[in-house]
Design a protein around this motif. Structure first.
Motif, PDB file in Angstrom:
ATOM      1  N   LEU A 209      60.876  77.391 -10.087  1.00  0.00           N
ATOM      2  CA  LEU A 209      61.735  76.813 -10.994  1.00  0.00           C
ATOM      3  C   LEU A 209      63.151  76.120 -10.089  1.00  0.00           C
ATOM      4  O   LEU A 209      63.341  76.618  -9.031  1.00  0.00           O
ATOM      5  CB  LEU A 209      62.370  77.915 -11.780  1.00  0.00           C
ATOM      6  CG  LEU A 209      61.645  78.636 -12.822  1.00  0.00           C
ATOM      7  CD1 LEU A 209      62.416  79.567 -13.629  1.00  0.00           C
ATOM      8  CD2 LEU A 209      60.511  77.866 -13.282  1.00  0.00           C
ATOM      9  N   THR A 210      63.313  74.996 -10.575  1.00  0.00           N
ATOM     10  CA  THR A 210      64.444  74.334 -10.037  1.00  0.00           C
ATOM     11  C   THR A 210      65.261  73.572 -10.812  1.00  0.00           C
ATOM     12  O   THR A 210      64.943  73.355 -11.894  1.00  0.00           O
ATOM     13  CB  THR A 210      63.847  73.706  -8.630  1.00  0.00           C
ATOM     14  OG1 THR A 210      65.220  73.233  -7.674  1.00  0.00           O
ATOM     15  CG2 THR A 210      63.001  72.507  -8.862  1.00  0.00           C
ATOM     16  N   ILE A 211      66.166  72.718 -10.182  1.00  0.00           N
ATOM     17  CA  ILE A 211      66.924  71.750 -11.105  1.00  0.00           C
ATOM     18  C   ILE A 211      66.710  70.211 -10.505  1.00  0.00           C
ATOM     19  O   ILE A 211      66.287  70.207  -9.328  1.00  0.00           O
ATOM     20  CB  ILE A 211      68.483  72.069 -11.058  1.00  0.00           C
ATOM     21  CG1 ILE A 211      68.802  71.974  -9.565  1.00  0.00           C
ATOM     22  CG2 ILE A 211      68.818  73.296 -11.872  1.00  0.00           C
ATOM     23  CD1 ILE A 211      70.432  72.472  -9.378  1.00  0.00           C
ATOM     24  N   MET A 212      66.691  69.474 -11.484  1.00  0.00           N
ATOM     25  CA  MET A 212      66.705  67.902 -10.949  1.00  0.00           C
ATOM     26  C   MET A 212      67.791  67.565 -10.225  1.00  0.00           C
ATOM     27  O   MET A 212      68.809  68.301 -10.039  1.00  0.00           O
ATOM     28  CB  MET A 212      66.820  66.984 -12.357  1.00  0.00           C
ATOM     29  CG  MET A 212      65.777  67.208 -13.603  1.00  0.00           C
ATOM     30  SD  MET A 212      64.078  66.684 -12.975  1.00  0.00           S
ATOM     31  CE  MET A 212      64.252  64.827 -13.397  1.00  0.00           C
ATOM     32  N   LYS A 213      67.666  66.360  -9.286  1.00  0.00           N
ATOM     33  CA  LYS A 213      68.638  65.811  -8.497  1.00  0.00           C
ATOM     34  C   LYS A 213      68.669  66.825  -7.233  1.00  0.00           C
ATOM     35  O   LYS A 213      69.662  66.640  -6.381  1.00  0.00           O
ATOM     36  CB  LYS A 213      70.211  65.678  -8.980  1.00  0.00           C
ATOM     37  CG  LYS A 213      69.914  64.883 -10.341  1.00  0.00           C
ATOM     38  CD  LYS A 213      70.129  63.477 -10.122  1.00  0.00           C
ATOM     39  CE  LYS A 213      70.175  62.795 -11.578  1.00  0.00           C
ATOM     40  NZ  LYS A 213      69.817  61.142 -11.369  1.00  0.00           N
ATOM     41  N   GLY A 214      67.922  67.665  -6.833  1.00  0.00           N
ATOM     42  CA  GLY A 214      67.794  68.615  -5.674  1.00  0.00           C
ATOM     43  C   GLY A 214      67.192  67.755  -4.697  1.00  0.00           C
ATOM     44  O   GLY A 214      66.370  66.725  -4.588  1.00  0.00           O
ATOM     45  N   TYR A 215      67.707  68.401  -3.321  1.00  0.00           N
ATOM     46  CA  TYR A 215      66.991  67.855  -2.113  1.00  0.00           C
ATOM     47  C   TYR A 215      66.670  69.357  -1.133  1.00  0.00           C
ATOM     48  O   TYR A 215      67.557  69.627  -1.184  1.00  0.00           O
ATOM     49  CB  TYR A 215      67.674  66.834  -1.477  1.00  0.00           C
ATOM     50  CG  TYR A 215      66.924  66.525  -0.135  1.00  0.00           C
ATOM     51  CD1 TYR A 215      65.810  65.672  -0.143  1.00  0.00           C
ATOM     52  CD2 TYR A 215      67.426  66.860   1.134  1.00  0.00           C
ATOM     53  CE1 TYR A 215      65.147  65.366   1.052  1.00  0.00           C
ATOM     54  CE2 TYR A 215      66.618  66.579   2.146  1.00  0.00           C
ATOM     55  CZ  TYR A 215      65.779  65.932   2.301  1.00  0.00           C
ATOM     56  OH  TYR A 215      64.932  65.769   3.400  1.00  0.00           O
ATOM     57  N   HIS A 216      65.474  69.460  -0.670  1.00  0.00           N
ATOM     58  CA  HIS A 216      65.348  70.577   0.057  1.00  0.00           C
ATOM     59  C   HIS A 216      64.446  70.159   1.225  1.00  0.00           C
ATOM     60  O   HIS A 216      63.776  71.156   1.861  1.00  0.00           O
ATOM     61  CB  HIS A 216      64.491  71.358  -0.967  1.00  0.00           C
ATOM     62  CG  HIS A 216      65.130  72.106  -1.943  1.00  0.00           C
ATOM     63  ND1 HIS A 216      66.432  72.892  -1.926  1.00  0.00           N
ATOM     64  CD2 HIS A 216      65.176  72.004  -3.601  1.00  0.00           C
ATOM     65  CE1 HIS A 216      66.879  73.238  -3.033  1.00  0.00           C
ATOM     66  NE2 HIS A 216      66.143  72.540  -3.773  1.00  0.00           N
ATOM     67  N   GLY A 217      64.111  68.970   1.572  1.00  0.00           N
ATOM     68  CA  GLY A 217      63.407  68.715   2.837  1.00  0.00           C
ATOM     69  C   GLY A 217      62.275  67.701   2.648  1.00  0.00           C
ATOM     70  O   GLY A 217      61.912  67.446   1.453  1.00  0.00           O
ATOM     71  N   ASP A 218      61.703  67.564   3.801  1.00  0.00           N
ATOM     72  CA  ASP A 218      60.647  66.543   3.492  1.00  0.00           C
ATOM     73  C   ASP A 218      59.137  67.003   3.789  1.00  0.00           C
ATOM     74  O   ASP A 218      58.406  66.241   3.749  1.00  0.00           O
ATOM     75  CB  ASP A 218      60.766  65.274   4.492  1.00  0.00           C
ATOM     76  CG  ASP A 218      62.119  64.363   4.196  1.00  0.00           C
ATOM     77  OD1 ASP A 218      62.580  64.588   3.130  1.00  0.00           O
ATOM     78  OD2 ASP A 218      62.611  63.586   5.033  1.00  0.00           O
ATOM     79  N   THR A 219      59.011  68.178   4.004  1.00  0.00           N
ATOM     80  CA  THR A 219      57.587  68.691   4.111  1.00  0.00           C
ATOM     81  C   THR A 219      57.095  68.741   2.853  1.00  0.00           C
ATOM     82  O   THR A 219      58.120  69.114   1.717  1.00  0.00           O
ATOM     83  CB  THR A 219      57.741  70.002   4.880  1.00  0.00           C
ATOM     84  OG1 THR A 219      58.634  70.938   4.543  1.00  0.00           O
ATOM     85  CG2 THR A 219      57.952  69.963   6.422  1.00  0.00           C
ATOM     86  N   THR A 220      55.719  69.094   2.767  1.00  0.00           N
ATOM     87  CA  THR A 220      55.145  69.097   1.239  1.00  0.00           C
ATOM     88  C   THR A 220      55.361  70.063   0.373  1.00  0.00           C
ATOM     89  O   THR A 220      55.994  69.755  -0.701  1.00  0.00           O
ATOM     90  CB  THR A 220      54.008  69.007   1.511  1.00  0.00           C
ATOM     91  OG1 THR A 220      53.245  68.751   2.666  1.00  0.00           O
ATOM     92  CG2 THR A 220      53.123  67.869   0.466  1.00  0.00           C
ATOM     93  N   GLY A 221      55.820  71.249   0.950  1.00  0.00           N
ATOM     94  CA  GLY A 221      56.438  72.483  -0.033  1.00  0.00           C
ATOM     95  C   GLY A 221      57.791  72.227  -0.537  1.00  0.00           C
ATOM     96  O   GLY A 221      57.901  72.131  -1.727  1.00  0.00           O
ATOM     97  N   ALA A 222      58.716  71.954   0.363  1.00  0.00           N
ATOM     98  CA  ALA A 222      60.227  71.539   0.225  1.00  0.00           C
ATOM     99  C   ALA A 222      60.017  70.316  -0.977  1.00  0.00           C
ATOM    100  O   ALA A 222      60.787  70.184  -1.622  1.00  0.00           O
ATOM    101  CB  ALA A 222      60.822  71.165   1.586  1.00  0.00           C
TER     102      ALA A 222
END
Ligand SMILES: *Cc1c(COP(=O)(O)O)cnc(C)c1O
Length: 444
Positions: A154-167
């Motif tokens: 679960l997460t929120i819109m407008k997030g950023y966690h990185g560029d690898t596929t899982g992130a």
């Protein structure tokens, strides 16, 4: 076709001449750019303090801290000395079966600085990797508890966690262009981005919306991942600490882990050591990176509670299934320890508070401007959201001409300078931003 290597590039690697720049343009990808129609890049030869030296002799005031990381400024004598001392011992050694003081000292510091129950450290080579590790921890944790059907986040819109596929799969699906990778990426559950700003409080309506989201989606989920308080590369938004409290409570109710991605916010940027401190919430897993080495080298960490670690290690795998080649790199660890010492022994709260006051004072003039949708300031972060999209290349040419370094994206013009920036330099950054915002020709 361009020649593989021009003679001058081979002969003289210390100057950046036209041939070197042509090679860069034709052969080297820069972040999120085209190789057939690349944006202009400015050759830099050195940086010191809060100044960046271009090869044409021009000096720029740094407004970016190299994407949140160079919090003490560049070329810092204390960090340089930590690097040189470690370099003479060893710059790297494998972490499998071996250990060393640089890693031990750093992890002690991290356990000390992070909220109380976060005390098990996994060292990673970049922020994105630390997010992958955090996500894998959450999956292994739930599996160890026998909840093998759970695999969603679960997460929120407008997030950023990185560029690898899982992130990337938990980044904002629109700005992350999820449709390009839709058959390849796992699909997760996105809640609306928090709407209440930093100083606002959540009402019953807000609470109910989040409760409903959990009710619908928590059954298949292992964890809730989010950037606490500040959503960075997904939109430079600041939201109410109440959200963290509500999400923490619901994660507990539904048996989900809470992952706080503090890679941008960690180490003082928002005015607290960590953004979760604004809400007095302790996540089960925390990611740190970016400012960890003071911007010297790539290093990150995934820090979890003993409960998470013990559960994983008592599970079927028995181990945490991850181990990068450069895990615990001693050079990066030694610099990081030195950078954290430098931070905690500096008046960082006062510095951030005065940066916040000055940016507020300067940028508040823009409220009501016909070009501006919103102005937001929190700690050492100042954001102008414009109504129209900014032409990055034209805007940067203007900034460089004016002697400052800022890199806008989309309709966001923002600064997060080194904590050590001089007030005069910060004023200049703000003044040039204010001028730029009113130039029609800098919009797309
Ligand atoms: C930058 C960032 C990442 C990714 O870190 P990298 O070191 O670029 O891989 C992840 N999460 C957040 C919140 C970030 O700001």
């Amino acid at each position: 076709m361009t020649p593989k290597l021009s003679k001058s590039t081979q002969k003289n690697t210390s100057t950046i001449d036209e041939d070197a720049l042509a090679f860069d343009r034709d052969h080297i990808w820069h972040p999120y750019t085209s190789l057939t129609n690349p944006l202009h890049v400015y050759p830099v030869v050195s940086a010191k303090g809060t100044r960046i030296q271009l090869s044409n002799g021009k000096e720029l005031i740094d407004g970016m801290a190299s994407w949140w990381s160079a919090i003490h400024g560049y070329n810092h004598p204390i960090l340089n000395s930590a690097a040189k001392t470690q370099l003479d011992k060893m710059s790297h050694i494998m972490f499998g079966g071996l250990t060393h003081l640089p890693a031990i000292d750093l992890c002690k510091k991290l356990v000390e600085l992070t909220p109380d129950s976060l005390n098990r450290v996994f060292l990673c080579d970049s922020g994105s990797v630390s997010v992958e590790v955090g996500m894998k921890m959450a999956i292994q944790y739930q599996q160890a508890l026998g909840k093998t059907n759970k695999s969603n986040f679960l997460t929120i819109m407008k997030g950023y966690h990185g560029d690898t596929t899982g992130a990337m799969s938990v980044c904002d699906p629109v700005s992350g262009m999820h449709h390009l990778f839709s058959n390849f990426m796992p699909k997760h559950c996105f809640m609306d981005a928090p709407q209440k700003s930093f100083n606002a409080t959540c009402n019953n309506d807000d609470v109910q919306k989040i409760e409903l989201f959990f009710e619908r989606n928590a059954k298949d989920a292992v964890a809730f991942i989010l950037e606490p308080i500040v959503q960075g590369a997904g939109g430079m938004r600041f939201y109410s600490p109440d959200y963290l409290k509500i999400i923490r409570r619901l994660c507990d109710d539904y048996g989900l882990l809470m992952i706080a991605d503090e890679i941008a916010t960690g180490f003082g940027r928002t005015g607290k050591m960590f953004a979760v401190n604004h809400a007095d919430v302790i996540p089960d897993i925390m990611n740190v990176g970016k400012a960890l080495t003071g911007g010297y080298l790539t290093l990150a960490a995934t820090i979890c509670t003993s409960k998470v670690a013990n559960t994983i290690c008592n599970g079927q795998a028995g181990v945490m299934m991850h181990g990068p080649t450069f895990m615990g790199n001693p050079l990066a660890c030694a610099i990081a320890t030195s950078s954290l010492d430098l931070l905690v022994n500096s008046p960082w709260q006062e510095r951030i508070a005065s940066i916040e006051t000055l940016i507020n004072f300067k940028l508040n003039k823009l409220i009501g401007s016909k070009f501006v949708r919103d102005v937001r300031v929190l700690g050492g972060i100042g954001v102008i959201e414009t109504k129209e999209l900014i032409d990055v290349q034209k805007a940067q040419a203007f900034f460089v001409e004016q002697g400052i370094w800022i890199r806008p994206f989309r309709n966001l013009l923002y600064i997060m300078p080194p904590y050590t920036i001089h007030p005069k330099d910060l004023e200049k950054l703000c003044e040039v931003m204010i001028t730029a915002i009113q130039m029609e020709e800098l919009y797309v």
